[in-house]
Design a protein around this motif. Sequence first.
Motif, mmCIF file in Angstrom:
data_model
loop_
_atom_site.group_PDB
_atom_site.id
_atom_site.type_symbol
_atom_site.label_atom_id
_atom_site.label_comp_id
_atom_site.label_asym_id
_atom_site.label_seq_id
_atom_site.Cartn_x
_atom_site.Cartn_y
_atom_site.Cartn_z
ATOM 1 N N ALA A 1 -55.241 -5.209 -5.198
ATOM 2 C CA ALA A 1 -55.080 -4.327 -4.033
ATOM 3 C C ALA A 1 -53.830 -3.471 -4.198
ATOM 4 C CB ALA A 1 -54.994 -5.150 -2.749
ATOM 5 N N PHE A 2 -52.752 -4.098 -4.621
ATOM 6 C CA PHE A 2 -51.498 -3.356 -4.751
ATOM 7 C C PHE A 2 -51.448 -2.489 -6.010
ATOM 8 C CE2 PHE A 2 -49.985 -6.663 -1.743
ATOM 9 C CZ PHE A 2 -49.424 -5.821 -0.790
ATOM 10 N N GLU A 3 -52.042 -2.973 -7.095
ATOM 11 C CA GLU A 3 -51.921 -2.211 -8.338
ATOM 12 C C GLU A 3 -52.992 -1.138 -8.497
ATOM 13 O OE1 GLU A 3 -52.258 -4.361 -12.034
ATOM 14 O OE2 GLU A 3 -51.774 -2.558 -13.190
ATOM 15 N N TRP B 1 -51.519 -14.880 4.792
ATOM 16 C CA TRP B 1 -51.935 -15.244 3.493
ATOM 17 C C TRP B 1 -51.215 -14.641 2.288
ATOM 18 C CZ3 TRP B 1 -53.958 -19.223 2.678
ATOM 19 C CH2 TRP B 1 -54.823 -19.436 1.615
ATOM 20 N N THR B 2 -51.317 -13.333 2.217
ATOM 21 C CA THR B 2 -50.802 -12.565 1.085
ATOM 22 C C THR B 2 -49.303 -12.786 0.845
ATOM 23 O OG1 THR B 2 -52.459 -10.888 1.486
ATOM 24 C CG2 THR B 2 -50.553 -10.209 0.206
ATOM 25 N N GLY B 3 -48.558 -12.891 1.925
ATOM 26 C CA GLY B 3 -47.118 -13.056 1.801
ATOM 27 C C GLY B 3 -46.731 -14.379 1.174
ATOM 28 N N TRP B 4 -47.576 -15.370 1.326
ATOM 29 C CA TRP B 4 -47.256 -16.665 0.735
ATOM 30 C C TRP B 4 -47.282 -16.584 -0.783
ATOM 31 C CZ3 TRP B 4 -50.531 -20.482 4.280
ATOM 32 C CH2 TRP B 4 -50.103 -20.306 5.600
ATOM 33 N N TYR B 5 -48.198 -15.770 -1.288
ATOM 34 C CA TYR B 5 -48.228 -15.553 -2.742
ATOM 35 C C TYR B 5 -46.942 -14.899 -3.223
ATOM 36 C CZ TYR B 5 -53.109 -16.818 -3.655
ATOM 37 O OH TYR B 5 -54.277 -17.498 -3.821
ATOM 38 N N ALA C 1 -43.211 -7.078 -7.092
ATOM 39 C CA ALA C 1 -43.289 -8.535 -7.141
ATOM 40 C C ALA C 1 -44.604 -8.954 -7.794
ATOM 41 C CB ALA C 1 -43.174 -9.124 -5.742
ATOM 42 N N PHE C 2 -45.692 -8.314 -7.385
ATOM 43 C CA PHE C 2 -46.997 -8.707 -7.918
ATOM 44 C C PHE C 2 -47.245 -8.164 -9.318
ATOM 45 C CE2 PHE C 2 -47.946 -9.399 -3.357
ATOM 46 C CZ PHE C 2 -48.434 -10.698 -3.446
#
Lengths: 192, 192
Positions: free
Chosen positions: A108-110, A163-167, B108-109
Motif C-alpha cells: 500500500a505504501f510502496e 492494525w497497520t501501526g503495530w507492524y 519504515a516499511f
Amino acid sequence: MARNVEFDESAAIQKAMEIFWKKGYNATSLRDLIDAMQINSSSLYNTIGGKQELFVRCVQHYTDIRAQDWDKRLASKRSPLDVLIEYINEAVNIIINGEDSCMAVKSAFEVATNDERVKQILAADDQRSYQFLYKLIKKSMDKGEISSDEDPALLADYFNSTWTGWYESYILHKDPVKIKRMAEYFIKQLTK
Amino acid sequence: MARNVEFDESAAIQKAMEIFWKKGYNATSLRDLIDAMQINSSSLYNTIGGKQELFVRCVQHYTDIRAQDWDKRLASKRSPLDVLIEYINEAVNIIINGEDSCMAVKSAFEVATNDERVKQILAADDQRSYQFLYKLIKKSMDKGEISSDEDPALLADYFNSTWTGWYESYILHKDPVKIKRMAEYFIKQLTK
DNA sequence: CCAATTCTGAAACGTTTGTTTCAGAATATT
DNA sequence: AATATTCTGAAACAAACGTTTCAGAATTGG
C-alpha cells in the motif's frame, strides 16, 4: 497439437510472492524472481507477462489467501467474540513471530500510490477485512457479548486501521510486549 | 586558500527529501535527485556521499523538522488537552490534504528493515513522537482534564501507532470522512 | 598577481535493469 | 510416425543504474 506449459504456474506465483513480500517491489529484480521461480524469463514473459503483471498477480494471490482465512473464521460455530479475540491474538503472534510485515501494508505504501491496479486490489482486500471485523462485532453486539454503545461500523474501521501501526512499531522497536499490551487494551475497549 | 562549495547544502537536502518522500527510496534514481537538487553528481559525491548517505540525511532532516514542531507545541502555554486535540486535528488535515503519506512511515516499511541507520533514526523519531504524546496526556491527567483511569504510557503508545493506519486507509480509499470519524472516536475515548 | 587548493561539469565507467529474440527441444493431435 | 504447434534455454538487447574520473574553472590566502 502442441506442447504444454512445463512449470507449475501457481507454485511459481507463490515463490515470486515470497520474494516481493520480503524485498518489496522496487528492490526486487527480475533475476531475483526467476531464480526463485526456477523458470526462464522467456517463460515468464510468455505466460504471465512482465514484472508489473507478476506483482499484480502476487498481490492478488496474497489477498486471496487472506479472504479464504476470513471466510473460514466467519463460518465458525463458536461465539463471534471468541472468534474475534482469537483472530486478534493470532494476528499479534504473526506480527511478533513473522519474518516480514504484512505484504498488503508494505505494498500500500510502496506501490498503491503509483499503480491503480494494485491500489484497487488492496482497497478490495481492506474492504473485506473491514467486513470481517464488522460482522463479528455486529454479531457480538446482537448476542449481547459486547456493549452496543458504539457504532459497529466505526469500531470495525477503527481496528482495521489500528492494525497497520503495530507492524510499524514492531519494525522499529522489535518489542513484543508493546504490541501485546496494545492488543490487550484494544480488546478491553471492545469488551468493556 | 581554496575554493568554497558553491551550492547550498541544506537547500539541496530539502529538495532531495521531497523526491525521496514522493517516490520512495528504491524508485528514486540518482538522476531524479541531481535534477531536483540542481547539482552535479560529482558535487554530490564529494560533499554528501552516495545515494544511501543522501537518503539517511534526508530522513534525518525530515525527523528534525518533526522534533522541532513537537518542541514548539510542548512549549505552548495553552492547556495540554487543547494542544493535543489541536495536534490530532492538524494531523488529520495533513493526511487528508497532503499529497504524500508521512515519509517516516513509508521509509519504515520500505527501508528500515534493510538499513540499520535508517531504522535507528526512525526509531528515535518514533520515541520522540511517543514522548510528545505521553507528556501531553500525562499533564492533562494531572490537571484533571481527562480521566486517569488508563496508563498514560499505554495511551501514548496506542495513539502513536494508530496514526499509521490512517495513512494507509487514506491511500486506499481517499475517504476524508472515514479518517475524521476515527479521529473523533479517538478523542472521545481519550476525554471520556 | 601568484600559487595552492578545491570545486564543478561533462563524459565515461562497468553493472544491472527489464525485456526480447530465436533456434531447437518437446509434445499433442492426426 | 509425421506434423503442427508451443514451450524452453541461453544469449543478447538497449536503457538506466549508481559511481568515478579528470581536466579546467573558480576562489582563496599570501
